[in-house]
Design a protein around this motif. Structure first.
Motif, mmCIF file in Angstrom:
data_model
loop_
_atom_site.group_PDB
_atom_site.id
_atom_site.type_symbol
_atom_site.label_atom_id
_atom_site.label_comp_id
_atom_site.label_asym_id
_atom_site.label_seq_id
_atom_site.Cartn_x
_atom_site.Cartn_y
_atom_site.Cartn_z
ATOM 1 N N SER A 41 0.655 4.708 2.504
ATOM 2 C CA SER A 41 0.958 4.361 3.895
ATOM 3 C C SER A 41 1.188 5.589 4.758
ATOM 4 N N SER A 45 8.705 4.929 4.244
ATOM 5 C CA SER A 45 9.047 3.538 3.985
ATOM 6 C C SER A 45 8.172 2.673 4.887
ATOM 7 N N SER A 47 6.682 -1.744 5.701
ATOM 8 C CA SER A 47 6.503 -3.121 5.253
ATOM 9 C C SER A 47 5.163 -3.629 5.758
ATOM 10 N N PRO A 48 4.634 -4.700 5.145
ATOM 11 C CA PRO A 48 3.387 -5.274 5.663
ATOM 12 C C PRO A 48 3.502 -5.668 7.127
ATOM 13 N N GLU A 49 4.673 -6.187 7.532
ATOM 14 C CA GLU A 49 4.859 -6.592 8.922
ATOM 15 C C GLU A 49 4.753 -5.390 9.862
ATOM 16 N N GLN A 71 5.135 -2.375 -2.525
ATOM 17 C CA GLN A 71 6.379 -1.699 -2.186
ATOM 18 C C GLN A 71 6.854 -0.827 -3.350
ATOM 19 N N TYR A 77 2.483 -7.469 -1.990
ATOM 20 C CA TYR A 77 2.347 -8.370 -0.849
ATOM 21 C C TYR A 77 0.858 -8.631 -0.606
ATOM 22 N N CYS A 79 -1.873 -9.659 1.739
ATOM 23 C CA CYS A 79 -1.940 -9.567 3.201
ATOM 24 C C CYS A 79 -3.220 -10.129 3.811
ATOM 25 N N VAL A 102 3.216 1.870 -0.563
ATOM 26 C CA VAL A 102 4.120 2.367 0.472
ATOM 27 C C VAL A 102 4.705 3.713 0.047
#
Length: 273
Positions: A41, A45, A47-49, A71, A77, A79, A102
């Motif tokens: 990523s 840190s 998140s998918p959101e 994670q 996750y 997606c 991530v």
């Protein structure tokens, strides 16, 4: 697509992530998928959101770029559908499935849990999508040699994965497990079971919860009971699976088998003989 992966936790967030109001990703056949593309990523840190919000709002893309995000604790996750032609490796998007770990691996290291989850995910996907034979890093795709992504050695990752896959093969002591879908009172459950030697094995807790049954774990004997009834369960990576007819009997359900779709259909009523 069956996403029950032994030893891994998969959370389906496809329906909850931010999406563009008008744009949609193109679609492909699963047989178009040739490789898994590994990403990091590039954030310490996330998140998918958060990634989906950035890709939609800042980049103006139809949705999150990745099909899976892993994670640091190893949770996977889900997606995007594999059939979605999402934006993550440019001109190779049509034939690549995106997996993002991530972390910023220019200064960090992937966690052991992430790498284990990635190995389990890839192994599972290569069974589900046999044409996905190769695993590349983002920077190994045409036009991306300049990009330090996923910023961990892909040669070592593939070597470790080959060893992981061989260990997984060596551990197999039972016949191939064919995925089985589950329908409860006309609605499909998000979990699945498997066929083993002609017997449908279903996840006990998920099915019992859907039917309003009571599940007990007997620590002393390592047994599972449903509505007070003992089952001939099998423990796989901490989850109990039981023969479909035994489970249906304990829950007071009728049961039917749809051979064409490999689906166990369970309904309220007297149990069929």
């Amino acid at each position: 697509m069956n996403m029950t992966i032994p030893g891994a936790r998969v959370i389906d967030v496809r329906a909850s992530l931010p999406r563009h109001k008008t744009l949609k990703y193109g679609r492909r056949k699963q047989t178009d998928i040739r490789s898994a593309a590994m990403h990091h990523s590039a954030t310490k840190s996330g998140s998918p959101e958060a990634f989906a919000g950035y890709h939609v709002v800042t980049n103006g893309w139809p949705g999150i770029a990745y099909h899976f995000v892993i994670q640091k604790d190893g949770v996977i996750y889900w997606c995007n559908d594999p059939e979605a032609i999402s934006y993550h490796v440019g001109n190779s998007n049509r034939h690549a499935l995106g997996i993002c770990l991530v972390g910023d691996f220019r200064t960090q290291e992937p966690t052991a849990a992430q790498l284990d989850a990635a190995n389990r995910l890839i192994q599972h996907l290569q069974v589900q999508i046999p044409t996905m034979k190769q695993v590349f890093g983002h920077q190994e795709y045409p036009g991306y040699a300049w990009k330090n992504c996923p910023a961990f050695p892909m040669g070592k990752f593939r070597s470790d994965y080959s060893q992981y896959l061989q260990k997984a093969v060596d551990k197999v002591k039972t016949p191939i497990q064919v995925p089985v879908a589950i329908s409860m009172n006309g609605s499909m459950l998000s979990v699945s079971g498997f066929l083993q030697e002609g017997v449908s094995m279903l996840p006990v807790r998920a099915v019992a919860n859907a039917a309003g049954g009571k599940v007990e774990w007997i620590e002393q004997t390592k047994d599972v009971r449903v509505n007070g009834r003992d089952l001939n369960e099998k423990l796989i990576s901490g989850s109990a699976y039981a023969p479909a007819r035994e489970l249906a009997t304990a829950l007071g359900l009728q049961i039917e088998w749809d051979q064409a779709t490999k689906t166990v259909r369970m309904m309220k009523g007297s149990v069929s003989k």
